[in-house]
Design a protein around this motif. Sequence first.
Motif, mmCIF file in Angstrom:
data_model
loop_
_atom_site.group_PDB
_atom_site.id
_atom_site.type_symbol
_atom_site.label_atom_id
_atom_site.label_comp_id
_atom_site.label_asym_id
_atom_site.label_seq_id
_atom_site.Cartn_x
_atom_site.Cartn_y
_atom_site.Cartn_z
ATOM 1 N N GLY B 288 0.830 -1.380 0.109
ATOM 2 C CA GLY B 288 -0.179 0.028 -0.057
ATOM 3 C C GLY B 288 0.841 1.477 -0.005
ATOM 4 N N THR B 289 2.014 1.152 0.076
ATOM 5 C CA THR B 289 3.097 2.322 0.103
ATOM 6 C C THR B 289 2.800 2.871 -1.175
ATOM 7 N N LYS B 290 2.626 4.312 -1.516
ATOM 8 C CA LYS B 290 2.392 4.734 -2.746
ATOM 9 C C LYS B 290 3.892 4.918 -3.313
ATOM 10 N N ILE B 291 3.758 4.641 -4.580
ATOM 11 C CA ILE B 291 5.097 4.685 -5.297
ATOM 12 C C ILE B 291 4.801 5.543 -6.681
ATOM 13 N N HIS B 292 6.045 6.282 -7.335
ATOM 14 C CA HIS B 292 6.056 7.058 -8.159
ATOM 15 C C HIS B 292 6.609 6.495 -9.494
ATOM 16 N N LYS B 320 0.586 1.608 -14.489
ATOM 17 C CA LYS B 320 -0.353 2.526 -13.871
ATOM 18 C C LYS B 320 -0.187 3.910 -14.379
ATOM 19 N N ASP B 322 0.149 7.038 -13.640
ATOM 20 C CA ASP B 322 0.801 8.096 -12.966
ATOM 21 C C ASP B 322 2.392 7.387 -12.510
ATOM 22 N N VAL B 323 2.521 6.281 -12.941
ATOM 23 C CA VAL B 323 3.844 5.476 -12.679
ATOM 24 C C VAL B 323 4.741 5.532 -13.669
ATOM 25 N N SER B 404 4.086 -4.003 -8.519
ATOM 26 C CA SER B 404 3.861 -2.537 -7.891
ATOM 27 C C SER B 404 3.531 -1.422 -8.776
ATOM 28 N N ARG B 407 -0.018 -1.670 -9.874
ATOM 29 C CA ARG B 407 -0.733 -0.957 -8.552
ATOM 30 C C ARG B 407 -0.610 0.113 -8.320
ATOM 31 N N GLY B 408 0.614 1.033 -8.575
ATOM 32 C CA GLY B 408 0.664 2.260 -8.087
ATOM 33 C C GLY B 408 1.229 2.429 -6.570
ATOM 34 N N GLU B 409 1.334 1.240 -6.081
ATOM 35 C CA GLU B 409 1.941 1.076 -4.790
ATOM 36 C C GLU B 409 2.618 -0.261 -4.325
#
Lengths: 183, 416
Positions: B288-292, B320, B322-323, B404, B407-409
């Motif tokens: 669940g930690t948001k990644i960029h 995703k 925005d990733v 990840s 999922r963006g996280e």
Amino acid sequence: MAEKKTAHRGRIWIISDSQGNLIENIDTDQIFHNAFLHITELSQMGQYALGNLEGWKDFSKKARSGDILVAGRNFGAGSSRQQAVDCFISLKIGLILVPSFGAIYFRNALNSGFPVLKSSVLEELVREKKLETGDEIEVDFLQGEGLSLSKDFSFRVEPMSSVQSDIFKAGNLFNYGKTMLKD
Amino acid sequence: MGKTIIEKIIQAHTDDDAAPRKIVWMGLDVRSARDFGGPNVVKNYEREYSGLPLADKKKTFFTFDLCVPASSLKYADAQQVCRDFAQKHDIKVFDVNKGIGSHVLIEEGLAGANSTVVGTDSHLNILGAVGCFGQGMGDVDIAFAFRTGKTWFEVPETIKVLLKGDFSYPATAKDLTLKVLKELGTKRAALKAVEFYGEAVRELSLSGRITLCSMVTEMAGVIGFIPEFEDSFRKEIEGISKTEFNPVQADEDCHYSEVIEISIDRLAPQVAVPFSPDNVQDISELKGTKIHSGFIGSCTNGRTEDLALAARELNEKKVKEDVMLKVVPATARVYEELLEQGILQALFRAGAIISNPGCGGCAEGHIGLTGEGEVQISTGNRNFEGKQGKGKTYLASPAVVAASCVRGEIASPEDL
């Protein structure tokens, strides 16, 4: 070239904290701060020796040519930094004597032909005040013997390995390379 | 008393007694320099040994991999200094198109089992993966090695690490590696050679062996070996390197300074949290930690098998919106395999940015940095503060990075 002396006699500095214990893990940033890494002139480096070590920032002003540094284990920990060796060469320090060195520091010092030796009895000798700042000692690099002239006793030092003495006698690693390929 | 693997390899390269903690002169089968340390090697050589020949030009190489092709003037100059020196001394350059030097040395059969190789790459001990004693050194030592074909080395003590149990997907060799790093930290293997044993490592292929051995650097170890292997690995490495694979084995009565057992049963995907590679947690703690952004590549996880695994997770899915996912194959040979197997196509369709081979993405700068506040998940081996920019880097397996990025996280393949 004259044969390099394989023994050294000099006045010692016990690099200790306010409780009198040898300072351990003195890292290369405490020995030679990264703010001065741009300095490449050997003669300019001495003034910064131990310049970032609490309690010892004025070391370069107190040290005399030929003095011997005694400090705690893992001396020269941290990142590779030739200046952390060169600053002591610049001050004409005669020898660094500690229980153990950081691996890269030991490699850099040995390659520079600067005498660095290990002794496992230093902590005890300092604790018992058998070795104190200002004492005169003599160390034989090849025999591995330390002698306190001030307090008249001898102690064990790990002698130079043949590799280390080869490089030391030649002056530095590059010079040793020149001699080893001569014939 | 018998000898460990490192003691045997060093003994075969020295006239001195290769006993632990003894400093010996050691003959070198290969000496190399990269595009970062290379110019200082040349500078030292020209100052000290100007006009003198190399000990053996056939055993001396440059490998350019850090900033390829150069994206800054500093690197363009550095590479040209090395090329000029190479031309003058008639030595081979694995130039900017070839990929990560350590991997190229394996592929070219230059880092054979039981041989000794030095270079200016701190991850050169990765060569332990193929039974070779590889070691990173500074520019003074490498210039000396160019001239003399020798270096000095303190024979390390050896520790034995026994991995008990086995792991299964979604855990991979990277998760095994991070687990070992978590257990050993940066002190227990410090200045030691490591021999890894156990069913799980015996079954590893080249890419998995490379992953584990590459991160012995982060354990502060000298070198890691995986002595046992299946016949499939022998075929794989002999096929790639075109040289026979007969690594020495430790004697039964050799001395280990420590024997450490690590249980890897029910191993979950592992993630190293910034800013230290040994700051490792189970993925469940971090989901669940948001990644960029994500990065797949590096000397640790840049081989065909690694990227194929990521492609499998990304199959029919999209990174995703925005990733940003960056992919860097380890070598030109890997790149070609990926092309032939349709893996680059799959990665591209999922939305990945694909770069030419090299150290980009792990070494600073080449395919972009992380900005302040950016959170990156990477298959690399280091997540120190500032190494890839101002952002924070988590380390994980190619499968976890791929999942990840979908999922963006931080997510496990099981979450897809």
